[in-house]
Design an enzyme around this catalytic site. Structure first.
Site, PDB file in Angstrom:
ATOM      1  N   LYS A  88       0.838  -1.213   0.000  1.00 47.39           N
ATOM      2  CA  LYS A  88       0.000   0.000   0.000  1.00 47.39           C
ATOM      3  C   LYS A  88       0.871   1.262   0.000  1.00 47.39           C
ATOM      4  O   LYS A  88       0.659   2.173  -0.796  1.00 47.39           O
ATOM      5  CB  LYS A  88      -0.947  -0.012   1.222  1.00 47.39           C
ATOM      6  N   THR A  89       1.862   1.287   0.893  1.00 48.59           N
ATOM      7  CA  THR A  89       2.738   2.460   0.967  1.00 48.59           C
ATOM      8  C   THR A  89       3.547   2.597  -0.322  1.00 48.59           C
ATOM      9  O   THR A  89       3.727   3.704  -0.845  1.00 48.59           O
ATOM     10  CB  THR A  89       3.709   2.308   2.169  1.00 48.59           C
ATOM     11  N   ASP A 133      -1.372   6.344   6.938  1.00 48.56           N
ATOM     12  CA  ASP A 133      -1.393   4.915   7.199  1.00 48.56           C
ATOM     13  C   ASP A 133      -2.309   4.649   8.401  1.00 48.56           C
ATOM     14  O   ASP A 133      -2.517   5.539   9.228  1.00 48.56           O
ATOM     15  CB  ASP A 133       0.044   4.455   7.503  1.00 48.56           C
ATOM     16  N   THR A 182      -5.627  -1.707   7.340  1.00 48.70           N
ATOM     17  CA  THR A 182      -5.715  -3.163   7.327  1.00 48.70           C
ATOM     18  C   THR A 182      -7.168  -3.570   7.579  1.00 48.70           C
ATOM     19  O   THR A 182      -7.511  -4.735   7.499  1.00 48.70           O
ATOM     20  CB  THR A 182      -4.835  -3.747   8.450  1.00 48.70           C
ATOM     21  N   ARG A 241       6.636  -8.097   1.472  1.00 43.62           N
ATOM     22  CA  ARG A 241       7.581  -7.651   2.507  1.00 43.62           C
ATOM     23  C   ARG A 241       8.286  -8.853   3.144  1.00 43.62           C
ATOM     24  O   ARG A 241       9.485  -8.823   3.409  1.00 43.62           O
ATOM     25  CB  ARG A 241       6.888  -6.825   3.590  1.00 43.62           C
TER      26      ARG A 241
HETATM   27  P1  ADP Z   1       2.105  -1.971   3.176  1.00 45.36           P
HETATM   28  O1  ADP Z   1       2.126  -0.476   3.085  1.00 45.36           O
HETATM   29  O2  ADP Z   1       0.920  -2.584   2.494  1.00 45.36           O
HETATM   30  O3  ADP Z   1       2.287  -2.480   4.564  1.00 45.36           O
HETATM   31  P2  ADP Z   1       4.614  -1.749   1.723  1.00 45.36           P
HETATM   32  O4  ADP Z   1       4.197  -0.891   0.606  1.00 45.36           O
HETATM   33  O5  ADP Z   1       5.403  -1.123   2.820  1.00 45.36           O
HETATM   34  O6  ADP Z   1       3.369  -2.526   2.338  1.00 45.36           O
HETATM   35  O7  ADP Z   1       5.432  -2.975   1.065  1.00 45.36           O
HETATM   36  C1  ADP Z   1       6.396  -3.725   1.785  1.00 45.36           C
HETATM   37  C2  ADP Z   1       7.589  -4.029   0.915  1.00 45.36           C
HETATM   38  O8  ADP Z   1       7.221  -5.007  -0.033  1.00 45.36           O
HETATM   39  C3  ADP Z   1       8.089  -2.818   0.115  1.00 45.36           C
HETATM   40  O9  ADP Z   1       9.259  -2.323   0.658  1.00 45.36           O
HETATM   41  C4  ADP Z   1       8.370  -3.334  -1.279  1.00 45.36           C
HETATM   42  O10 ADP Z   1       9.746  -3.505  -1.459  1.00 45.36           O
HETATM   43  C5  ADP Z   1       7.724  -4.686  -1.342  1.00 45.36           C
HETATM   44  N1  ADP Z   1       6.597  -4.697  -2.274  1.00 45.36           N
HETATM   45  C6  ADP Z   1       5.301  -4.467  -1.974  1.00 45.36           C
HETATM   46  N2  ADP Z   1       4.511  -4.620  -3.046  1.00 45.36           N
HETATM   47  C7  ADP Z   1       5.327  -4.950  -4.069  1.00 45.36           C
HETATM   48  C8  ADP Z   1       5.086  -5.243  -5.454  1.00 45.36           C
HETATM   49  N3  ADP Z   1       3.840  -5.258  -5.960  1.00 45.36           N
HETATM   50  N4  ADP Z   1       6.154  -5.534  -6.227  1.00 45.36           N
HETATM   51  C9  ADP Z   1       7.397  -5.567  -5.701  1.00 45.36           C
HETATM   52  N5  ADP Z   1       7.684  -5.326  -4.396  1.00 45.36           N
HETATM   53  C10 ADP Z   1       6.663  -5.012  -3.582  1.00 45.36           C
END
Ligand code: ADP
Length: 365
Positions: A88-89, A133, A182, A241
């Site tokens: 998401k981030t 977030d 979430t 992640r």
């Molecule tokens: P969330 O915000 O949903 O908790 P993040 O955006 O922080 O998740 O993602 C976590 C890590 O996973 C990021 O640092 C990134 O490197 C990796 N990641 C997430 N989605 C992808 C994707 N679609 N393709 C490649 N790497 C991804």
């Protein structure tokens, strides 16, 4: 209502020490200790092309971005929901990048006081993106400040006390709010209704995760073969992640214990060493399932009871552990509580009780 008597409209220092919910993907017992933020930054995709999977979401976003550029207006406010670590981030950063604008990142627990959110809103430049977030944790006052900001790009400032109270409507720059949560269900109706695009992030397939693992390995200069990448993919709880963390650990293991190349064998040994099993479950996941099987005959059992028995809080169980167990068909949520499935008995090596055939299909069936 906003009371800004002392007019310190700066975001609070708490921003830096956000009190966040425990995040399995962030504090995954065995793999968190040496994880390094620079590593996460290096491997974080920066463009839609580098962002693997989530195909329909990417298509929707590309169209919206294109349209907003043609109309010369900011992108509609967006809400992303789904378990932690699914991207998401990352997506919010990519959107800012693709729109050629800056992004300010914060989290609801850091917006405790009215002046925190007012400060951020007033500091935004035209077209900028504000990423919040855990937006479901926003308090009522902060939400009410956000409503006119999201709708009319203005905020209502209230000054003075009791009888001398005055309200002023103050404009803020046009911006796009991207909320991440979430728990979409925990968002208040009025807040949810103010997002133009609401999208759920899906768990990743093994093939998508294999691509992510190979991409990260390349950036890390780690040698890996297809089978090694698939082994890590299959044991990453369908979550990028976690895949990225496991690859780092598998790389360390391969370097110390063999010639540095991550093969199926070295990946397997490295992950066994971390107590991560063939489905990506760790000790706590297994403890949760075993508890239901051994103490509650397979369930149903209430989440409150599970939380006490495991020494975890309810929110961690619901937001961090359960989504993947549900998705992979090991656990079911019923009105009367949580129940394990036939697959859970099988996976943990228990005899399946006579008559238990709930036909639940798993993620990898
Ligand atoms: P969330 O915000 O949903 O908790 P993040 O955006 O922080 O998740 O993602 C976590 C890590 O996973 C990021 O640092 C990134 O490197 C990796 N990641 C997430 N989605 C992808 C994707 N679609 N393709 C490649 N790497 C991804």
């Amino acid at each position: 209502m906003i009371f800004s008597d002392n007019d310190e409209n700066k975001p609070s220092k708490k921003d830096k020490n956000l009190k966040k919910m425990p995040d399995k993907t962030k504090d995954l017992e065995a793999v968190s200790t040496e994880f390094d933020e620079t590593y996460e930054k290096t491997i974080r995709p920066k463009t839609f092309d580098e962002y693997i999977g989530q195909k329909s979401l990417k298509e929707t976003l590309k169209i919206s971005i294109e349209a907003s550029k043609k109309r010369n207006v900011p992108l509609d406010h967006l809400l992303f929901y789904g378990p932690p670590g699914l991207g998401k981030t990352t997506l919010a950063n990519i959107i800012a990048n693709e729109c050629g604008t800056d992004i300010k990142i914060t989290s609801a627990p850091a917006l405790e006081r009215p002046r925190d959110i007012i400060g951020i809103l007033m500091s935004l430049k035209g077209g900028e993106i504000l990423f919040i977030d855990e937006i479901h944790r926003l308090n009522k006052v902060a939400e009410e400040i956000l409503y006119p900001a999201m709708e009319d790009f203005s905020i209502d400032l209230t000054t003075g006390k009791s009888q001398t109270v005055k309200t002023m409507r103050v404009p803020v720059q046009k911006f796009t709010l991207i909320g991440a949560t979430t728990k979409a269900g925990a968002l208040s109706g009025p807040l949810r209704d103010r997002f133009g695009i609401i999208h759920r992030l899906e768990f990743y397939t093994p093939t998508e995760l294999q691509k992510i693992v190979k991409r990260s390995a390349k950036i890390l200069n780690a040698e890996i073969d297809d089978e090694g990448a698939m082994e890590i993919a299959l044991r990453s709880r369908a979550t990028p992640r976690i895949a990225n963390r496991l690859i780092k650990r598998a790389g360390d293991y391969a370097l110390v214990k063999s010639d540095g190349k991550i093969t199926k064998k070295t990946a397997n040994l490295a992950l066994n060493n971390l107590n991560i099993d063939a489905l990506g479950l760790d000790n706590t996941d297994r403890a949760l399932l075993k508890l239901i099987i051994e103490k509650y005959n397979g369930g149903p059992v209430g989440v409150e009871t599970l939380a006490v028995a495991l020494g975890e809080d309810i929110r961690t169980i619901e937001d961090v552990y359960e989504p993947y167990l549900l998705q992979s068909g090991l656990l079911m949520r019923t009105l009367r509580g949580r129940t394990v499935t036939k697959q859970a008995y099988e996976h943990l090596g228990y005899k399946i009780p006579a008559g238990l055939d709930n036909g639940q299909m798993g993620l990898f069936d």
